[in-house]
Design a protein around this motif. Sequence first.
Motif, PDB file in Angstrom:
ATOM      1  N   SER A 182      44.072  41.335  32.291  1.00  0.00           N
ATOM      2  CA  SER A 182      44.111  40.989  33.497  1.00  0.00           C
ATOM      3  C   SER A 182      44.849  40.185  34.243  1.00  0.00           C
ATOM      4  O   SER A 182      46.026  39.963  35.423  1.00  0.00           O
ATOM      5  CB  SER A 182      42.524  40.346  33.880  1.00  0.00           C
ATOM      6  OG  SER A 182      43.355  39.131  32.836  1.00  0.00           O
ATOM      7  N   GLU A 183      45.528  39.410  32.577  1.00  0.00           N
ATOM      8  CA  GLU A 183      47.012  38.023  33.290  1.00  0.00           C
ATOM      9  C   GLU A 183      47.908  39.007  32.725  1.00  0.00           C
ATOM     10  O   GLU A 183      49.490  38.495  33.323  1.00  0.00           O
ATOM     11  CB  GLU A 183      46.396  37.015  32.798  1.00  0.00           C
ATOM     12  CG  GLU A 183      44.994  36.673  32.891  1.00  0.00           C
ATOM     13  CD  GLU A 183      44.852  35.066  32.609  1.00  0.00           C
ATOM     14  OE1 GLU A 183      46.013  34.818  31.802  1.00  0.00           O
ATOM     15  OE2 GLU A 183      43.698  34.519  32.595  1.00  0.00           O
ATOM     16  N   ASP A 204      35.904  40.792  41.252  1.00  0.00           N
ATOM     17  CA  ASP A 204      37.403  40.560  42.066  1.00  0.00           C
ATOM     18  C   ASP A 204      38.770  39.976  41.078  1.00  0.00           C
ATOM     19  O   ASP A 204      39.044  39.281  41.810  1.00  0.00           O
ATOM     20  CB  ASP A 204      37.504  39.908  43.133  1.00  0.00           C
ATOM     21  CG  ASP A 204      36.554  40.094  44.468  1.00  0.00           C
ATOM     22  OD1 ASP A 204      36.121  41.456  44.439  1.00  0.00           O
ATOM     23  OD2 ASP A 204      35.748  39.348  44.997  1.00  0.00           O
ATOM     24  N   VAL A 205      38.837  40.971  40.161  1.00  0.00           N
ATOM     25  CA  VAL A 205      39.853  40.660  39.332  1.00  0.00           C
ATOM     26  C   VAL A 205      41.248  41.464  39.131  1.00  0.00           C
ATOM     27  O   VAL A 205      40.836  42.882  39.465  1.00  0.00           O
ATOM     28  CB  VAL A 205      39.440  40.638  37.299  1.00  0.00           C
ATOM     29  CG1 VAL A 205      38.920  39.290  37.580  1.00  0.00           C
ATOM     30  CG2 VAL A 205      38.813  42.236  37.048  1.00  0.00           C
ATOM     31  N   ASP A 206      42.185  40.880  38.738  1.00  0.00           N
ATOM     32  CA  ASP A 206      43.278  41.933  39.201  1.00  0.00           C
ATOM     33  C   ASP A 206      43.402  43.046  37.488  1.00  0.00           C
ATOM     34  O   ASP A 206      43.115  42.305  36.615  1.00  0.00           O
ATOM     35  CB  ASP A 206      44.974  41.141  39.259  1.00  0.00           C
ATOM     36  CG  ASP A 206      44.575  40.524  40.707  1.00  0.00           C
ATOM     37  OD1 ASP A 206      44.182  41.241  41.345  1.00  0.00           O
ATOM     38  OD2 ASP A 206      45.547  39.435  40.953  1.00  0.00           O
ATOM     39  N   ALA A 209      47.401  41.606  35.778  1.00  0.00           N
ATOM     40  CA  ALA A 209      48.462  40.450  36.994  1.00  0.00           C
ATOM     41  C   ALA A 209      48.654  41.487  38.718  1.00  0.00           C
ATOM     42  O   ALA A 209      49.444  41.210  38.948  1.00  0.00           O
ATOM     43  CB  ALA A 209      49.641  39.671  36.092  1.00  0.00           C
ATOM     44  N   GLY A 210      48.120  42.131  38.641  1.00  0.00           N
ATOM     45  CA  GLY A 210      48.199  43.434  39.887  1.00  0.00           C
ATOM     46  C   GLY A 210      49.945  43.935  39.616  1.00  0.00           C
ATOM     47  O   GLY A 210      49.925  44.333  40.433  1.00  0.00           O
ATOM     48  N   GLN A 211      50.608  44.277  38.620  1.00  0.00           N
ATOM     49  CA  GLN A 211      51.489  44.637  38.585  1.00  0.00           C
ATOM     50  C   GLN A 211      51.405  45.749  37.995  1.00  0.00           C
ATOM     51  O   GLN A 211      51.889  46.029  36.381  1.00  0.00           O
ATOM     52  CB  GLN A 211      52.760  43.188  37.529  1.00  0.00           C
ATOM     53  CG  GLN A 211      52.861  42.496  38.804  1.00  0.00           C
ATOM     54  CD  GLN A 211      53.922  41.867  38.333  1.00  0.00           C
ATOM     55  OE1 GLN A 211      54.516  42.205  37.765  1.00  0.00           O
ATOM     56  NE2 GLN A 211      53.467  40.654  38.044  1.00  0.00           N
ATOM     57  N   PRO A 228      39.880  46.801  40.219  1.00  0.00           N
ATOM     58  CA  PRO A 228      41.162  46.193  40.263  1.00  0.00           C
ATOM     59  C   PRO A 228      40.556  46.229  41.628  1.00  0.00           C
ATOM     60  O   PRO A 228      40.565  47.025  43.050  1.00  0.00           O
ATOM     61  CB  PRO A 228      41.969  47.015  40.375  1.00  0.00           C
ATOM     62  CG  PRO A 228      41.426  48.392  40.048  1.00  0.00           C
ATOM     63  CD  PRO A 228      40.207  48.571  39.114  1.00  0.00           C
ATOM     64  N   ALA A 229      41.098  44.300  41.965  1.00  0.00           N
ATOM     65  CA  ALA A 229      40.671  44.293  43.632  1.00  0.00           C
ATOM     66  C   ALA A 229      42.402  43.854  44.237  1.00  0.00           C
ATOM     67  O   ALA A 229      42.312  43.516  45.022  1.00  0.00           O
ATOM     68  CB  ALA A 229      40.832  42.581  43.473  1.00  0.00           C
ATOM     69  N   HIS A 230      43.503  45.219  43.270  1.00  0.00           N
ATOM     70  CA  HIS A 230      44.368  45.262  44.105  1.00  0.00           C
ATOM     71  C   HIS A 230      45.299  46.822  44.109  1.00  0.00           C
ATOM     72  O   HIS A 230      44.453  47.437  43.270  1.00  0.00           O
ATOM     73  CB  HIS A 230      45.658  44.914  43.381  1.00  0.00           C
ATOM     74  CG  HIS A 230      45.824  45.101  42.012  1.00  0.00           C
ATOM     75  ND1 HIS A 230      46.346  46.300  41.297  1.00  0.00           N
ATOM     76  CD2 HIS A 230      44.638  44.834  40.837  1.00  0.00           C
ATOM     77  CE1 HIS A 230      46.298  46.761  40.133  1.00  0.00           C
ATOM     78  NE2 HIS A 230      45.312  45.575  39.515  1.00  0.00           N
TER      79      HIS A 230
END
Length: 551
Positions: A182-183, A204-206, A209-211, A228-230
């Motif tokens: 997640s990070e 609601d986790v990425d 890291a949304g990338q 994923p929330a993104h």
Amino acid sequence: MPKRLARSKVLGRVDSRVVSRELKNSLVGFNGRVDWLDPVSLLEADRALVASLASVRQRRNGLCTINRLPPEVLAMIFGRLARIIKLDEWPWKSNIRTCKDLVPITRVCKYWRAVVLGVSHLWTYITPDVPSEVSLARSNGMPLRMCIKSDHEQLLDQILLSGRPLLELECDCVDIHGETISENPAPHLESFALVNHYLGDWHDVDLFAGQAPRLQQFALARTRWPLPAHPLPALKRLSIQSCYNIRLSGLALLFSASPYLEHLVFQDTDLIPDHEPNDTVHMDHLQSIYVTAISSETASAIFSSITVNSDTAVYVSDTETLIIPQCYSELDICRLMIWQLPAGVTLAATGPFTAIWSSCSFYSTDVDRAEPYAAMHKLPLAQVTELWVESTLPPIWETPGLDILVHALTSLTTLYAYNPQTNFKLSQIIETVSGLQTLHVHFRCDTDDSREDEQDVLQICAIAEERKHAGHPIPRVVLNVAHRKSLSDRCFRKAVERLEEEVEEVEFDYTGATFMTMPARCTARLHACWEPWPERLGQRRRDGYEYGLIN
């Protein structure tokens, strides 16, 4: 050939023979003096002979046909020898291979070892059966593909933090920490699967890291990890199996943020209805939807969240009620295939582009057997021109829903009837359809009793005679008699002759059980879960007679 060149070739052969003869004579003389050598001299002689023998064998190996291939070609061959490793829950094609199959190649000869060790991309796979240090050292910084267990968590952290490109990641990890995935960014990741992960109660986790802008394949199985929330703008293939934390809002968000999604697999997972879908999302690139073992509410929520083009193939099975997806912007259905079985009802509906498979299972004896046929009225029945009907129900069972359904098939011209003896509704269907032009009769293939075939033909004769007197004759009847002995039976031939008196054209088909025409996506193997429909139909037909169940 010039005389000088010819002479040089002859001299080359002579020189080779001279060298061979001198070496042989030297060895003969050496063998006669071995007993005179002291231990130190013996050791030196042994090493010299080993080195010489290695040189001779290397030269001989170099003359082998396969070793004359360029190293690039050999590397391609060796790469194919490595087996593909993928998780059972992964429905898509995997590019992860095991480097363990390359290790024996390094011990064959010096040339093969140099080729295998000199091609870095052959060692870009990290799997549990090979020490990760070996792959990391021999891959020389190239992008990696990983299939890992829980004991590789620290290694995964190091790779993600180092910035080394990671293209494919399959995690079968019961106790991996969620922060690891997640990070840590994964900007090069194209394929990711997470299986058997139950730690934590995530919301609601990425993801990375949304990338993860290049992620194209994503699978969750037996996990509490949420969607994923993104956005995943490059996502093309999504698989969700036996998950416990999938929310309707998360799925709707993923649909809206993944415009290039092509294939959806959703199995044994019930959505958490945390909101009502407001606007539907049109999935312009969606090619297939595969949904099994879910509740009717979950199926309705999925199909209510999206709209698709007419060429999207939809497969729904093992639900309590028959699901007719209401997500198509336009339906071009013109063919229906219906199975009636004690354990459930199965429907296949196809057209030039559209393809729908839907089946429901009856889990009790007091179910409403008319409900599946009521659901079929959501289809454009007035467009249907071909109908396949197959039944293994006992004659005492009533299906009023089928009678009502047939009345809605106002354009029906072709009927495929399987097993007239057991298909007790055949006479009502034929009598109801006034515009019937062609009747295909398929006899049972699990019996050699020609008397049953004779009775089937006589039944068709009676129906054809009634329609003829009513002013609606059947112009054409096709009898499918593949792998049958009935043609040589005298009584069967007489029944056929009587049928020819009532019908203008009687034909024989020797090709076996036929299936409806289907779009290409139905006959292809789109992924591991998607069995080609003709194969599925044939197997389900065989199972239906043996077990009374088709899904």
